[in-house]
Each structure stands twice: as C-alpha cells, then as structure tokens.
Design an enzyme around this catalytic site. Structure first.
Site, PDB file in Angstrom:
ATOM      1  N   LEU A  47       0.861  -1.197   0.000  1.00 48.71           N
ATOM      2  CA  LEU A  47       0.000   0.000   0.000  1.00 48.71           C
ATOM      3  C   LEU A  47       0.890   1.237   0.000  1.00 48.71           C
ATOM      4  CD1 LEU A  47      -2.515  -0.525   2.964  1.00 48.71           C
ATOM      5  CD2 LEU A  47      -3.157  -0.238   0.560  1.00 48.71           C
ATOM      6  N   HIS A  48       0.717   2.112  -0.948  1.00 50.96           N
ATOM      7  CA  HIS A  48       1.450   3.382  -0.842  1.00 50.96           C
ATOM      8  C   HIS A  48       0.807   4.528  -1.621  1.00 50.96           C
ATOM      9  CE1 HIS A  48       3.091   2.216  -4.775  1.00 50.96           C
ATOM     10  NE2 HIS A  48       3.368   3.492  -4.949  1.00 50.96           N
TER      11      HIS A  48
END
Ligand code: UD1
Ligand code: UDP
Length: 347
Positions: A200-201
């Site tokens: 996740l980013h």
C-alpha cells in the site's frame, strides 16, 4: 553517444537496470543520475546491489518534500548536470516526480527526451502520477510504450511522432531473476504455510485516516496471514493517524526485489495499489486484487488474474472465494524491451 538517465524512486531502479545493460552493450556512455527521491537503503541501495545496476554517477540528494518543492530541487539539479554534460539524449522512466523534473529540465535545454513506459493513463487527474505522465509524454521525442493500450492513449492525444511499442522493461527485469526465486521467502519472515502479500502506498489510499483505515480493514478480511512490506509513506501515515495493524497482518520493512518476487510467486494472492506489482503477480501466476478504482494495466484483467476491487470489503471476499483465474495474461512483450530501446535511441 552520451545519454543521461534520471532515476529516483524504487520502481525506476528496477526499470533502468535492463536498459542500462543494453545501452552499455550498444557502446553508449551513460551517466546515471539519482535524484535522491528515495534514499533509505531498503528503498534504493538494495536494488542497485541486486539488479547489477551501476551505482549512480551523480546523486542530487533532494530527499522528500512537497510536490512543488521536491520537483523544483530536482529540476535545478538535473538542469545543472545537463548544462555541464551536454548529453545527446535524456532518458526518464515511469511517472514519478523524478520523471517530470528530468523531462522538463531537458526539454527546456532542447535536449531530446526518451520516455520509457510512455502512454499509461488512469484517466484521473487527481493522481500525481497522471500529471507527471501526461507532461513527460507531451515533452518527449521518443515515446517507448510497454503495451498496445499505451500506444492507443498517445494516438488519442494526438502524439504520433517518435512513438514505439517496445514491450515492458519490467518483464525484462523479472525474466532475469525468475530462475533465482525461492519458495521459502515467507518462512524467513516467520510466516509458515499459505499466506497473502500486500503493498500500500498510493496517496489516495494512505494520505487520509478514513481511507487508510478502510484499506487496513480490507487486509483484516483476508482469510490468512498477510505479509505487508511497509512503504515509508504508509508507515508515516499509520503512526500519524494513530492506527494499528490487524492481527493477521505481518508488517516488515520494504524487502529487496528478489525477496519480493519470491514472496509474490508463492503467495495465495496479492493485494496491492502498486502499478508494477499488478503485472509481476499475474506474470508469476498469482492472482492479484488491485486496491484502486482503476488500473493502468487492463491487460492484467484477462482471465480474472487481476480484479480492480477498490477498498470494497465484500468484493475482496467474493474474489478470494471465487473460481481460480484461467488462461494466460499477455501483451507485455517478450522480455527484450531494453534491447529494442537501445536500438531505437542509438539509431
Ligand atoms: C513515489 C512516486 C510514486 C511511486 C512510488 C514508488 C511521486 C509523486 N510518487 O511515491 O509514483 O509509485 O514513489 O514507491 O513521485 N520516504 C522515506 N524514505 C524514502 C523515501 C520516502 O521515509 O527513502 C517517505 C517520506 O516521508 C516521504 C514519503 O515517504 O515524504 C513519500 O515519498 P515520495 O517519494 O514523495 O512519494 P512515494 O509515496 O514514495
Ligand atoms: N518492490 C520491492 N520491495 C517491496 C515492495 C515493492 O522490491 O517491498 C518492488 C515490486 O516488486 C515492483 C516495484 O517494487 O517491482 C514496484 O514499486 P512500487 O510499488 O513502489 O511503485 P509503483 O510500481 O506503484 O510505481
């Protein structure tokens, strides 16, 4: 021939490695410039070691910052390198702020620009990467597209000159390392048996408390352990918002490329908002759930190998309980994109 290549963020080291090798084989003098956008060892150095990418000739050391501030420091730094070195061509990769700064600095000095991974579009102008791609593509003299879909996007925007379908350089990198992938990467992280991998980013998922909480809830609904190599942006948000990780989520530092692909190849499924990881998952025969509302890689949707699920908990559960993907994903080239790029830029 002298070429300046500008990289700065994790996926760009992975994309630049095969191209750098091909340029060297073609007798090009390449000056590799690292903007310093990513600087932790786990986000930068590890990839130079693993991928045999020569260490940068110049590191601008710009570090983190606001979009404007970070891009401005890169622009100034790259401009100086170009003024001092007067290369015949500048090469940029993908869609980060380092891509934008490199392309803009060169175009203003009338130095031709080659854009590797040209033509990707999400259709969302609220995504920083979309702005970077559009500007880079409209400034570039050579547009090196990974897929036929990318070619179509450029045609629609009236960009017809210097456009080439070369295939995806990330396939080149993956094929170089495929035979070295290990089945026990998860065990080394303390996870035994079957597992899932997540990353996740994306700003849209991790920059607000509500979205990040929803993303973590999605991971909590996965039926098994989830290995989450944590991007520093997300680590910062989790701590700033006072959130905690669900029990089934095993958080690690970002891992190297070999470990990442090893984990992905043997996972039950990948849940991610990464661009690169969607392709790597399906090319390694692992189902992907994309934690976004769209994908720049529609080819991955073939045979339900990848599904765009957003942060919809019910949809995630449905896909994971559903039938296995079928057939094969294609359309990313044959693993020789870098050689084609070297041929094009030197002819
Ligand atoms: C950037 C790219 C994104 C790409 C991603 C790959 C832009 C606008 N975004 O996003 O397209 O998908 O890289 O990973 O260029 N940080 C560290 N250590 C580091 C690097 C970053 O702690 O080595 C932290 C800093 O707090 C920084 C934050 O992460 O503010 C975000 O870094 P930044 O490079 O601005 O954007 P990414 O989210 O990494
Ligand atoms: N990657 C890695 N270690 C990690 C997370 C990702 O080596 O801990 C690799 C991943 O396999 C892919 C690339 O980094 O090759 C994708 O980068 P990222 O998700 O940061 O950026 P994006 O592709 O979304 O621009």
């Amino acid at each position: 021939m002298k070429i300046v290549s500008v990289v700065g963020a994790r996926p760009q080291f992975i994309k630049a490695a095969p191209v750098s090798r091909a340029l060297q084989a073609a007798g090009v003098h390449e000056v590799l410039v690292h903007t310093g956008q990513h600087y932790d060892d786990t986000m930068s150095r590890v990839f130079f070691n693993e991928l045999d990418l020569p260490f940068p000739d110049i590191n601008l050391g710009v570090g983190s910052g606001s979009h404007g501030g970070q891009t401005a420091r890169m622009l100034e730094g790259v401009e100086q390198v170009l003024v001092d070195g007067r290369p015949d061509l500048l090469v940029v990769y993908g869609d980060t702020n380092s891509t934008l700064a490199g392309a803009l600095a060169a175009a203003k000095l009338h130095i031709p620009v080659a854009h590797v991974e040209a033509g990707l579009r999400s259709g969302r102008r609220d995504m920083p990467e979309e702005i970077n791609r559009i500007v880079a593509d409209h400034l570039a003299d050579l547009l090196l597209c990974p897929t036929a879909t990318a070619m179509d996007h450029l045609t629609r925007e009236g960009i017809n000159r210097g456009v080439h379908l070369v295939g995806d350089v990330m396939v080149d990198s993956l094929e170089t390392i495929r035979s070295r992938l290990r089945p026990d990467a998860a065990t080394h992280l303390g996870v035994s048996g079957s597992y899932f991998v997540a990353t996740l980013h994306r700003a849209e998922n991790v920059d607000t408390k509500e979205r990040l909480r929803a993303a973590l809830e999605v991971l909590s609904a996965v039926p098994g352990p989830v290995i989450l190599p944590l991007h520093p942006r997300t680590a910062g948000s989790v701590s700033r918002f006072g959130l905690s990780f669900p029990e089934n989520v095993h958080v690690t530092e970002p891992v190297g490329y070999l470990d990442m692909l090893s984990l992905v190849a043997h996972a039950d499924a990948v849940l991610t908002d990464s661009g690169g990881l969607q392709k790597e998952a399906v090319l390694l025969g692992t189902r992907c759930l994309t934690l976004r509302d769209e994908t720049e890689w529609p080819e991955t949707l073939e045979g339900a190998w990848n599904t765009v699920v957003g942060l919809d908990l019910r949809l995630v559960e449905e896909v994971l309980a559903g039938p296995a993907p079928t057939g094969e994903v294609s359309g990313f080239g044959d693993g020789h994109a870098a050689e084609r790029i070297a041929d094009i830029v030197t002819s």
